[in-house]
Design a protein around this motif. Structure first.
Motif, PDB file in Angstrom:
ATOM      1  N   ILE A   4      59.265  22.284 -11.069  1.00 27.04           N
ATOM      2  CA  ILE A   4      59.042  22.791 -12.692  1.00 27.04           C
ATOM      3  C   ILE A   4      58.794  21.363 -13.475  1.00 27.04           C
ATOM      4  CG2 ILE A   4      60.208  23.391 -14.752  1.00 27.04           C
ATOM      5  CD1 ILE A   4      61.923  25.269 -12.712  1.00 27.04           C
ATOM      6  N   VAL A   5      59.234  20.346 -13.144  1.00 31.39           N
ATOM      7  CA  VAL A   5      58.855  19.279 -14.026  1.00 31.39           C
ATOM      8  C   VAL A   5      57.391  18.717 -13.542  1.00 31.39           C
ATOM      9  CG1 VAL A   5      59.239  16.805 -14.162  1.00 31.39           C
ATOM     10  CG2 VAL A   5      61.133  18.163 -14.144  1.00 31.39           C
ATOM     11  N   ALA A   6      56.871  18.718 -12.313  1.00 33.05           N
ATOM     12  CA  ALA A   6      55.446  18.538 -11.873  1.00 33.05           C
ATOM     13  C   ALA A   6      54.769  19.454 -12.976  1.00 33.05           C
ATOM     14  CB  ALA A   6      55.353  18.784 -10.585  1.00 33.05           C
ATOM     15  N   ASP A   7      54.987  20.668 -13.043  1.00 30.22           N
ATOM     16  CA  ASP A   7      54.201  21.514 -13.731  1.00 30.22           C
ATOM     17  C   ASP A   7      54.106  21.537 -15.258  1.00 30.22           C
ATOM     18  OD1 ASP A   7      53.459  22.792 -11.289  1.00 30.22           O
ATOM     19  OD2 ASP A   7      55.050  24.555 -11.619  1.00 30.22           O
ATOM     20  N   ASN A   8      55.433  20.886 -15.732  1.00 28.64           N
ATOM     21  CA  ASN A   8      55.344  20.827 -17.371  1.00 28.64           C
ATOM     22  C   ASN A   8      55.639  19.268 -17.777  1.00 28.64           C
ATOM     23  OD1 ASN A   8      55.588  23.940 -18.119  1.00 28.64           O
ATOM     24  ND2 ASN A   8      56.928  23.865 -16.370  1.00 28.64           N
ATOM     25  N   ALA A   9      55.273  18.460 -16.834  1.00 26.80           N
ATOM     26  CA  ALA A   9      55.708  17.049 -17.337  1.00 26.80           C
ATOM     27  C   ALA A   9      55.291  16.335 -18.686  1.00 26.80           C
ATOM     28  CB  ALA A   9      55.314  16.160 -16.160  1.00 26.80           C
ATOM     29  N   GLU A  10      54.344  16.742 -19.083  1.00 34.06           N
ATOM     30  CA  GLU A  10      53.794  16.407 -20.219  1.00 34.06           C
ATOM     31  C   GLU A  10      54.756  16.889 -21.226  1.00 34.06           C
ATOM     32  OE1 GLU A  10      52.052  13.829 -23.112  1.00 34.06           O
ATOM     33  OE2 GLU A  10      52.153  13.746 -20.822  1.00 34.06           O
ATOM     34  N   HIS A  11      54.794  18.353 -21.230  1.00 34.88           N
ATOM     35  CA  HIS A  11      55.589  18.841 -22.151  1.00 34.88           C
ATOM     36  C   HIS A  11      56.969  18.379 -22.426  1.00 34.88           C
ATOM     37  CE1 HIS A  11      52.578  21.666 -23.410  1.00 34.88           C
ATOM     38  NE2 HIS A  11      52.113  22.142 -21.902  1.00 34.88           N
ATOM     39  N   ILE A  12      57.659  18.282 -21.355  1.00 36.01           N
ATOM     40  CA  ILE A  12      58.937  17.630 -21.150  1.00 36.01           C
ATOM     41  C   ILE A  12      58.927  16.442 -21.886  1.00 36.01           C
ATOM     42  CG2 ILE A  12      61.140  17.110 -19.572  1.00 36.01           C
ATOM     43  CD1 ILE A  12      59.941  19.493 -17.788  1.00 36.01           C
ATOM     44  N   ARG A  13      57.987  15.442 -21.345  1.00 31.98           N
ATOM     45  CA  ARG A  13      58.082  14.302 -21.725  1.00 31.98           C
ATOM     46  C   ARG A  13      58.009  14.107 -23.217  1.00 31.98           C
ATOM     47  NH1 ARG A  13      55.062  10.389 -23.458  1.00 31.98           N
ATOM     48  NH2 ARG A  13      53.137  11.422 -23.448  1.00 31.98           N
ATOM     49  N   THR A  14      57.226  15.041 -23.869  1.00 28.39           N
ATOM     50  CA  THR A  14      57.130  14.882 -25.475  1.00 28.39           C
ATOM     51  C   THR A  14      58.075  15.575 -26.282  1.00 28.39           C
ATOM     52  OG1 THR A  14      55.185  16.414 -25.176  1.00 28.39           O
ATOM     53  CG2 THR A  14      54.819  14.290 -25.112  1.00 28.39           C
ATOM     54  N   CYS A  15      59.080  16.531 -25.653  1.00 25.22           N
ATOM     55  CA  CYS A  15      59.821  17.151 -26.281  1.00 25.22           C
ATOM     56  C   CYS A  15      60.868  16.315 -27.058  1.00 25.22           C
ATOM     57  CB  CYS A  15      60.634  18.101 -25.221  1.00 25.22           C
ATOM     58  SG  CYS A  15      61.992  19.287 -26.188  1.00 25.22           S
ATOM     59  N   THR A  16      61.019  16.332 -28.335  1.00 26.91           N
ATOM     60  CA  THR A  16      61.751  15.643 -29.100  1.00 26.91           C
ATOM     61  C   THR A  16      63.258  15.994 -29.173  1.00 26.91           C
ATOM     62  OG1 THR A  16      61.028  16.846 -31.301  1.00 26.91           O
ATOM     63  CG2 THR A  16      59.913  14.901 -30.492  1.00 26.91           C
ATOM     64  N   ASN A  17      63.461  17.356 -28.828  1.00 26.83           N
ATOM     65  CA  ASN A  17      64.673  17.773 -28.885  1.00 26.83           C
ATOM     66  C   ASN A  17      65.543  17.423 -27.424  1.00 26.83           C
ATOM     67  OD1 ASN A  17      64.646  19.151 -31.430  1.00 26.83           O
ATOM     68  ND2 ASN A  17      63.623  20.905 -30.164  1.00 26.83           N
ATOM     69  N   LEU A  18      64.868  17.105 -26.548  1.00 22.60           N
ATOM     70  CA  LEU A  18      65.528  16.594 -25.215  1.00 22.60           C
ATOM     71  C   LEU A  18      65.554  15.162 -25.171  1.00 22.60           C
ATOM     72  CD1 LEU A  18      63.948  19.244 -22.726  1.00 22.60           C
ATOM     73  CD2 LEU A  18      66.262  19.442 -24.043  1.00 22.60           C
ATOM     74  N   GLY A  19      64.843  14.460 -25.995  1.00 16.45           N
ATOM     75  CA  GLY A  19      64.887  12.968 -25.994  1.00 16.45           C
ATOM     76  C   GLY A  19      66.464  12.150 -26.359  1.00 16.45           C
ATOM     77  N   ILE A  20      67.190  12.911 -26.657  1.00  9.98           N
ATOM     78  CA  ILE A  20      68.552  12.251 -27.110  1.00  9.98           C
ATOM     79  C   ILE A  20      69.418  11.969 -25.850  1.00  9.98           C
ATOM     80  CG2 ILE A  20      70.494  12.344 -28.547  1.00  9.98           C
ATOM     81  CD1 ILE A  20      69.069  14.140 -30.296  1.00  9.98           C
ATOM     82  N   SER A  21      69.393  10.724 -25.246  1.00 16.60           N
ATOM     83  CA  SER A  21      70.464  10.471 -24.382  1.00 16.60           C
ATOM     84  C   SER A  21      71.797  10.914 -24.544  1.00 16.60           C
ATOM     85  CB  SER A  21      69.987   8.997 -23.791  1.00 16.60           C
ATOM     86  OG  SER A  21      71.061   8.368 -24.721  1.00 16.60           O
ATOM     87  N   ALA A  22      72.641  11.238 -23.504  1.00 16.24           N
ATOM     88  CA  ALA A  22      73.954  11.514 -23.498  1.00 16.24           C
ATOM     89  C   ALA A  22      74.827  10.481 -24.172  1.00 16.24           C
ATOM     90  CB  ALA A  22      74.522  11.856 -21.873  1.00 16.24           C
ATOM     91  N   ASP A  23      74.370   9.206 -23.760  1.00 12.64           N
ATOM     92  CA  ASP A  23      75.191   8.034 -24.735  1.00 12.64           C
ATOM     93  C   ASP A  23      74.937   8.264 -26.102  1.00 12.64           C
ATOM     94  OD1 ASP A  23      76.200   7.068 -22.095  1.00 12.64           O
ATOM     95  OD2 ASP A  23      74.267   5.900 -22.044  1.00 12.64           O
ATOM     96  N   ARG A  24      73.760   8.619 -26.525  1.00 15.39           N
ATOM     97  CA  ARG A  24      73.459   8.653 -28.196  1.00 15.39           C
ATOM     98  C   ARG A  24      73.958   9.789 -28.813  1.00 15.39           C
ATOM     99  NH1 ARG A  24      67.217   7.786 -28.237  1.00 15.39           N
ATOM    100  NH2 ARG A  24      67.506   9.055 -30.127  1.00 15.39           N
ATOM    101  N   ARG A  25      74.443  10.730 -27.837  1.00 11.54           N
ATOM    102  CA  ARG A  25      75.238  12.048 -28.418  1.00 11.54           C
ATOM    103  C   ARG A  25      76.570  11.618 -28.456  1.00 11.54           C
ATOM    104  NH1 ARG A  25      72.662  16.601 -24.846  1.00 11.54           N
ATOM    105  NH2 ARG A  25      73.020  15.055 -23.306  1.00 11.54           N
ATOM    106  N   GLY A  26      77.086  10.440 -28.117  1.00  7.28           N
ATOM    107  CA  GLY A  26      78.435  10.113 -28.350  1.00  7.28           C
ATOM    108  C   GLY A  26      79.341  10.547 -27.209  1.00  7.28           C
ATOM    109  N   ARG A  27      78.745  10.744 -26.003  1.00 10.27           N
ATOM    110  CA  ARG A  27      79.773  10.945 -24.702  1.00 10.27           C
ATOM    111  C   ARG A  27      79.910   9.803 -23.897  1.00 10.27           C
ATOM    112  NH1 ARG A  27      76.356  15.886 -22.255  1.00 10.27           N
ATOM    113  NH2 ARG A  27      76.196  16.959 -24.078  1.00 10.27           N
TER     114      ARG A  27
END
Length: 129
Positions: free
Chosen positions: A106-129
């Motif tokens: 799935i990532v191979a088919d959608n890598a650019e979209h996933i890479r540029t998605c701003t909603n998924l860019g927050i790491s777990a550490d930055r979300r306070g976990r």
């Protein structure tokens, strides 16, 4: 809700489904950490490995590897066995291999979209976990 404050069957079913949805989302959080995912991929590729071997393969400190393994073990992704002074880890469920392989495809088919998605860019550490 009934007059006595007891939820109706429909409300109970909705609450149960919400709890199940949260658990499924948490399941994916278990693999959302790059170190945990790398450990799982290494175990899938190489079979059983001990902490020292995982430290060498990942380049991550022993403490971090141990912490990530504890999480993976607690959630049922990996299991361990002792042999002498070493503890060897392996993937618990063969379906994890299928899941990781599907993710790769799935990532191979959608890598650019996933890479540029701003909603998924927050790491777990930055979300306070």
């Amino acid at each position: 809700m009934t007059r006595l404050g007891v939820p109706h069957a429909k409300e109970q079913a909705e609450e149960s489904e919400q709890r199940q949805l949260e658990i499924r989302a948490k399941f994916f959080d278990g693999l959302a950490n790059p170190t945990r995912l790398r450990i799982v991929e290494l175990l899938l590729h190489r079979g059983e490995l001990n902490v020292s071997q995982l430290v060498e393969a990942t380049g991550v400190s022993q403490g971090q590897v141990s912490n990530q393994l504890a999480c993976l073990k607690w959630c049922g992704y990996v299991t361990s066995r002792s042999e002498g002074r070493y503890v060897y880890y392996r993937v618990t469920d063969p379906r994890i291999r299928t899941l990781v392989e599907l993710a790769r495809q799935i990532v191979a088919d959608n890598a650019e979209h996933i890479r540029t998605c701003t909603n998924l860019g927050i790491s777990a550490d930055r979300r306070g976990r």
